[in-house]
Write a protein that holds these residues in place. Structure first.
Motif, PDB file in Angstrom:
ATOM      1  N   ILE A  29       0.833  -1.199   0.000  1.00  0.00           N
ATOM      2  CA  ILE A  29       0.000   0.000   0.000  1.00  0.00           C
ATOM      3  C   ILE A  29       0.875   1.258   0.000  1.00  0.00           C
ATOM      4  O   ILE A  29       0.682   2.155  -0.806  1.00  0.00           O
ATOM      5  CB  ILE A  29      -0.967  -0.004   1.204  1.00  0.00           C
ATOM      6  CG1 ILE A  29      -1.925  -1.192   1.067  1.00  0.00           C
ATOM      7  CG2 ILE A  29      -1.719   1.312   1.301  1.00  0.00           C
ATOM      8  CD1 ILE A  29      -2.786  -1.436   2.257  1.00  0.00           C
ATOM      9  N   ASP A  30       1.873   1.306   0.902  1.00  0.00           N
ATOM     10  CA  ASP A  30       2.711   2.503   0.994  1.00  0.00           C
ATOM     11  C   ASP A  30       3.977   2.187   1.783  1.00  0.00           C
ATOM     12  O   ASP A  30       4.021   1.219   2.539  1.00  0.00           O
ATOM     13  CB  ASP A  30       1.946   3.631   1.699  1.00  0.00           C
ATOM     14  CG  ASP A  30       2.546   5.012   1.478  1.00  0.00           C
ATOM     15  OD1 ASP A  30       3.518   5.132   0.702  1.00  0.00           O
ATOM     16  OD2 ASP A  30       2.024   5.969   2.076  1.00  0.00           O
ATOM     17  N   ILE A  31       4.998   3.013   1.604  1.00  0.00           N
ATOM     18  CA  ILE A  31       6.219   2.939   2.397  1.00  0.00           C
ATOM     19  C   ILE A  31       6.528   4.346   2.895  1.00  0.00           C
ATOM     20  O   ILE A  31       6.592   5.285   2.111  1.00  0.00           O
ATOM     21  CB  ILE A  31       7.412   2.399   1.584  1.00  0.00           C
ATOM     22  CG1 ILE A  31       7.147   0.973   1.105  1.00  0.00           C
ATOM     23  CG2 ILE A  31       8.693   2.452   2.423  1.00  0.00           C
ATOM     24  CD1 ILE A  31       8.248   0.398   0.223  1.00  0.00           C
ATOM     25  N   LYS A  32       6.703   4.480   4.208  1.00  0.00           N
ATOM     26  CA  LYS A  32       7.090   5.748   4.831  1.00  0.00           C
ATOM     27  C   LYS A  32       8.542   5.610   5.269  1.00  0.00           C
ATOM     28  O   LYS A  32       8.896   4.649   5.949  1.00  0.00           O
ATOM     29  CB  LYS A  32       6.225   6.044   6.064  1.00  0.00           C
ATOM     30  CG  LYS A  32       4.736   6.038   5.805  1.00  0.00           C
ATOM     31  CD  LYS A  32       4.317   7.148   4.901  1.00  0.00           C
ATOM     32  CE  LYS A  32       2.795   7.165   4.780  1.00  0.00           C
ATOM     33  NZ  LYS A  32       2.316   8.130   3.847  1.00  0.00           N
ATOM     34  N   TYR A  33       9.383   6.568   4.910  1.00  0.00           N
ATOM     35  CA  TYR A  33      10.825   6.502   5.131  1.00  0.00           C
ATOM     36  C   TYR A  33      11.264   7.654   6.023  1.00  0.00           C
ATOM     37  O   TYR A  33      10.729   8.765   5.918  1.00  0.00           O
ATOM     38  CB  TYR A  33      11.523   6.580   3.773  1.00  0.00           C
ATOM     39  CG  TYR A  33      13.013   6.646   3.827  1.00  0.00           C
ATOM     40  CD1 TYR A  33      13.767   5.527   4.128  1.00  0.00           C
ATOM     41  CD2 TYR A  33      13.682   7.827   3.560  1.00  0.00           C
ATOM     42  CE1 TYR A  33      15.146   5.584   4.174  1.00  0.00           C
ATOM     43  CE2 TYR A  33      15.057   7.902   3.591  1.00  0.00           C
ATOM     44  CZ  TYR A  33      15.785   6.772   3.908  1.00  0.00           C
ATOM     45  OH  TYR A  33      17.145   6.833   3.945  1.00  0.00           O
ATOM     46  N   GLN A  34      12.250   7.380   6.901  1.00  0.00           N
ATOM     47  CA  GLN A  34      12.731   8.427   7.799  1.00  0.00           C
ATOM     48  C   GLN A  34      14.203   8.218   8.120  1.00  0.00           C
ATOM     49  O   GLN A  34      14.666   7.087   8.227  1.00  0.00           O
ATOM     50  CB  GLN A  34      11.922   8.390   9.094  1.00  0.00           C
ATOM     51  CG  GLN A  34      12.338   9.416  10.108  1.00  0.00           C
ATOM     52  CD  GLN A  34      11.427   9.407  11.311  1.00  0.00           C
ATOM     53  OE1 GLN A  34      10.212   9.385  11.166  1.00  0.00           O
ATOM     54  NE2 GLN A  34      11.998   9.400  12.485  1.00  0.00           N
ATOM     55  N   VAL A  35      14.927   9.312   8.289  1.00  0.00           N
ATOM     56  CA  VAL A  35      16.328   9.274   8.710  1.00  0.00           C
ATOM     57  C   VAL A  35      16.460  10.143   9.956  1.00  0.00           C
ATOM     58  O   VAL A  35      15.969  11.273   9.988  1.00  0.00           O
ATOM     59  CB  VAL A  35      17.274   9.810   7.614  1.00  0.00           C
ATOM     60  CG1 VAL A  35      18.708   9.803   8.102  1.00  0.00           C
ATOM     61  CG2 VAL A  35      17.138   9.010   6.343  1.00  0.00           C
ATOM     62  N   PHE A  48      18.270   4.727   9.943  1.00  0.00           N
ATOM     63  CA  PHE A  48      17.424   4.691   8.752  1.00  0.00           C
ATOM     64  C   PHE A  48      16.252   3.768   9.052  1.00  0.00           C
ATOM     65  O   PHE A  48      16.450   2.619   9.419  1.00  0.00           O
ATOM     66  CB  PHE A  48      18.208   4.176   7.547  1.00  0.00           C
ATOM     67  CG  PHE A  48      19.388   5.036   7.205  1.00  0.00           C
ATOM     68  CD1 PHE A  48      19.252   6.098   6.331  1.00  0.00           C
ATOM     69  CD2 PHE A  48      20.628   4.812   7.790  1.00  0.00           C
ATOM     70  CE1 PHE A  48      20.349   6.895   6.011  1.00  0.00           C
ATOM     71  CE2 PHE A  48      21.724   5.601   7.475  1.00  0.00           C
ATOM     72  CZ  PHE A  48      21.582   6.652   6.596  1.00  0.00           C
ATOM     73  N   SER A  49      15.036   4.282   8.928  1.00  0.00           N
ATOM     74  CA  SER A  49      13.877   3.461   9.246  1.00  0.00           C
ATOM     75  C   SER A  49      12.787   3.639   8.188  1.00  0.00           C
ATOM     76  O   SER A  49      12.744   4.635   7.472  1.00  0.00           O
ATOM     77  CB  SER A  49      13.332   3.799  10.631  1.00  0.00           C
ATOM     78  OG  SER A  49      12.963   5.147  10.701  1.00  0.00           O
TER      79      SER A  49
END
Length: 55
Positions: A29-35, A48-49
């Motif tokens: 459905i979706d990917i949320k990325y964060q550093v 990195f998550s």
């Protein structure tokens, strides 16, 4: 709907973990990325998550 959380110290490790997970038969459905960056003395620590939302 489900979520899976990935957390790695290196971006290539995160990339591999997500790609391995996506090889399974899921409906993405979706990917949320964060550093995130932390500073300890003179050292910078990166985190990195990503959250994968899928069915």
């Amino acid at each position: 709907m489900k979520v899976k959380i990935f957390d790695e110290n290196h971006e290539k490790d995160l990339e591999k973990a997500i790609n391995d997970f996506l090889e399974d038969d899921i409906e993405l459905i979706d990917i949320k990325y964060q550093v995130s960056i932390g500073v300890f003395g003179e050292e910078q620590v990166y985190c990195f998550s990503a959250m994968v939302i899928y069915k």
